[in-house]
Motif scaffolding. Sequence first.
Motif, short mmCIF file in Angstrom:
data_model
loop_
_atom_site.label_atom_id
_atom_site.label_comp_id
_atom_site.label_asym_id
_atom_site.label_seq_id
_atom_site.Cartn_x
_atom_site.Cartn_y
_atom_site.Cartn_z
N MET A 1 3.75 39.93 30.80
CA MET A 1 4.46 38.75 30.31
C MET A 1 3.52 37.56 30.20
SD MET A 1 8.01 37.09 31.78
CE MET A 1 8.97 38.58 31.48
N ASP A 2 2.63 37.43 31.18
CA ASP A 2 1.60 36.38 31.17
C ASP A 2 0.74 36.49 29.91
OD1 ASP A 2 -0.52 34.68 31.64
OD2 ASP A 2 -1.34 35.83 33.30
N ARG A 3 0.18 37.68 29.68
CA ARG A 3 -0.69 37.88 28.52
C ARG A 3 0.07 37.71 27.21
NH1 ARG A 3 -5.43 40.94 29.75
NH2 ARG A 3 -6.28 40.04 31.67
N SER A 4 1.29 38.21 27.16
CA SER A 4 2.09 38.12 25.93
C SER A 4 2.39 36.67 25.58
CB SER A 4 3.40 38.90 26.08
OG SER A 4 3.16 40.27 26.28
N PHE A 5 2.74 35.87 26.60
CA PHE A 5 3.07 34.46 26.37
C PHE A 5 1.89 33.74 25.75
CE2 PHE A 5 2.75 30.07 27.89
CZ PHE A 5 3.90 29.53 27.34
N TRP A 6 0.72 33.84 26.39
CA TRP A 6 -0.44 33.10 25.89
C TRP A 6 -0.91 33.62 24.54
CZ3 TRP A 6 -1.40 28.54 27.40
CH2 TRP A 6 -1.16 28.14 28.71
N PHE A 7 -0.84 34.92 24.36
CA PHE A 7 -1.25 35.48 23.07
C PHE A 7 -0.35 34.95 21.95
CE2 PHE A 7 -0.86 38.65 19.69
CZ PHE A 7 -2.19 38.81 19.33
N ALA B 1 -1.17 24.45 24.74
CA ALA B 1 -2.42 24.95 24.17
C ALA B 1 -3.57 23.97 24.38
CB ALA B 1 -2.24 25.23 22.68
N PHE B 2 -3.31 22.69 24.15
CA PHE B 2 -4.38 21.69 24.29
C PHE B 2 -4.79 21.49 25.74
CE2 PHE B 2 -2.82 19.72 20.11
CZ PHE B 2 -3.80 20.40 19.39
N GLY B 3 -3.93 21.94 26.68
CA GLY B 3 -4.31 21.88 28.08
C GLY B 3 -5.62 22.60 28.36
N TRP B 4 -5.84 23.72 27.65
CA TRP B 4 -7.10 24.46 27.80
C TRP B 4 -8.29 23.56 27.45
CZ3 TRP B 4 -7.74 29.54 29.42
CH2 TRP B 4 -6.58 30.29 29.54
N VAL B 5 -8.16 22.85 26.34
CA VAL B 5 -9.26 22.03 25.85
C VAL B 5 -9.51 20.84 26.77
CG1 VAL B 5 -10.10 20.65 23.90
CG2 VAL B 5 -8.72 22.69 23.48
N ILE B 6 -8.43 20.16 27.16
CA ILE B 6 -8.58 18.92 27.94
C ILE B 6 -9.14 19.19 29.33
CG2 ILE B 6 -7.28 17.01 28.96
CD1 ILE B 6 -5.34 17.43 26.47
N ILE B 7 -8.61 20.22 29.99
CA ILE B 7 -9.10 20.54 31.33
C ILE B 7 -10.56 21.01 31.28
CG2 ILE B 7 -8.83 22.10 33.30
CD1 ILE B 7 -5.80 21.98 32.80
N GLN B 8 -10.88 21.81 30.26
CA GLN B 8 -12.26 22.26 30.10
C GLN B 8 -13.20 21.06 29.83
OE1 GLN B 8 -13.36 25.30 30.60
NE2 GLN B 8 -15.49 24.82 30.09
N THR B 9 -12.71 20.10 29.06
CA THR B 9 -13.52 18.91 28.77
C THR B 9 -13.75 18.08 30.03
OG1 THR B 9 -12.59 18.83 26.53
CG2 THR B 9 -13.68 16.84 27.33
#
Length: 438
Positions: free
Chosen positions: A76-82, A197-205
């Motif tokens: 379910m985790d993988r399916s959600f993000w995909f 989705a943008f959480g990935w970018v902001i936290i990585q930044t």
Amino acid sequence: MNRRDLAAIGFMTFALFLGAGNLIYPPLMAQQAGENWLIAIVGFLLTAVGLPAFTLVVLGRLSSADKLTALLPKWMDRSFWFLVLTTLGPAFVLPRAVTVAYEMGVKPFYSGNGLMVFSALFCALTLWLALKPGKLVDYIGKVMTPALIAMLAVLVIAALVNPLGEPSQAIEVYQQAPAVNGLIQGYMTLDAIAAVAFGWVIIQTIRSKGIEEKKAISYYTIRIAVIYSVLMSLCYLAMGYLGSTSSEIAPSATNGGEILTRYAAGEFGMLGQILLAAITLMACLTTTIGLTNANSQYYKNTYGITFKASATVIMVLTAIISNFGLETIIEVSLPAILILCPIAISLIIAMVLISEKSESNTLTISMSHTAVVCIAALFGTIDALHILGKLPEGMAAFCEQWLPLFSSHTSWLLPVFITIFVHKLFNKTVLKNVVVNN
């Protein structure tokens, strides 16, 4: 992190969210709300800005976006993000951004059909900028966003100095409940799922600036969310003002893009159309760069696919799918977005109300999160079918009578809170029994 870098990341966050859809949505709503446009826009801000900002704050407290679904079963985790990243990426939002950039940025000045060439060039530029994620703040936060804000300011200041009309009488729905309808329209921007989705970018930044400690990431994320909220609210208010004073120059407008086009032409003539085209192209480009970055980061972290390979495949798919046309893209992909949005918001709510405050074991919390996702998916599907006009009349009538918030397209909300309440009640009862038995 120094103030300049913090401001640049905040500007970048604003630009990532500010796609062409965000520019053209408020003007039509404000025109329809007429003299009640300000009340409607306040409601709009609560959901269109409040929900995404809240999502960013929660993700910052987790210090990693993928922790949002860590308690779900792995499939379910993988399916959600995909599904989220693919739909926000090459399956829907990226091709839509490319198509809108062409329709509003190029087509008014070109009589032929150049979508294929434009999509290839636009995606190539996006790929070139996205392949340097360490430079993302420099490209977007320090250069592109200030340019975008400056161009928007020129149009808005001109409208304030020389408005092209007065607010007209509101249509019926905005006469009866302008704030409530504003809330609904803000929710329908679906920016809450974009925030996931943008959480990935902001936290990585943030991490790229040497910030690794969990509390520090949360601290800076909150401040970035504040910067985003202020800038986006001002933008929506400005677009709302343009729409509210546009009834004379665009009395029969069917979308916000038409309103902005006529307003820009009315203020500056051909120069105004060029200005609007530049704003649209810049807004779409910042969004495509951010979404490409988010998708590529996910595939790199989860599946070990190199960033370069992921970004290249995503852009090639986007360039191809863009040529199917905006209507086809929306028809195929919008149902997934409409279902995924309540799931994403429900996970955020569950993370705040269950995971951070619960004293139960991990298994119980995991089961509750899974139940929340299933309930949100079920009722979110009903809402999606209702929005798309695919719900059978008999079922629609039944839901209208018995399902709270069905008419507001948020029938999933109450069942999700009931599920969380049941979890808390069960958890409290179990803990009480353990204390008594001991």
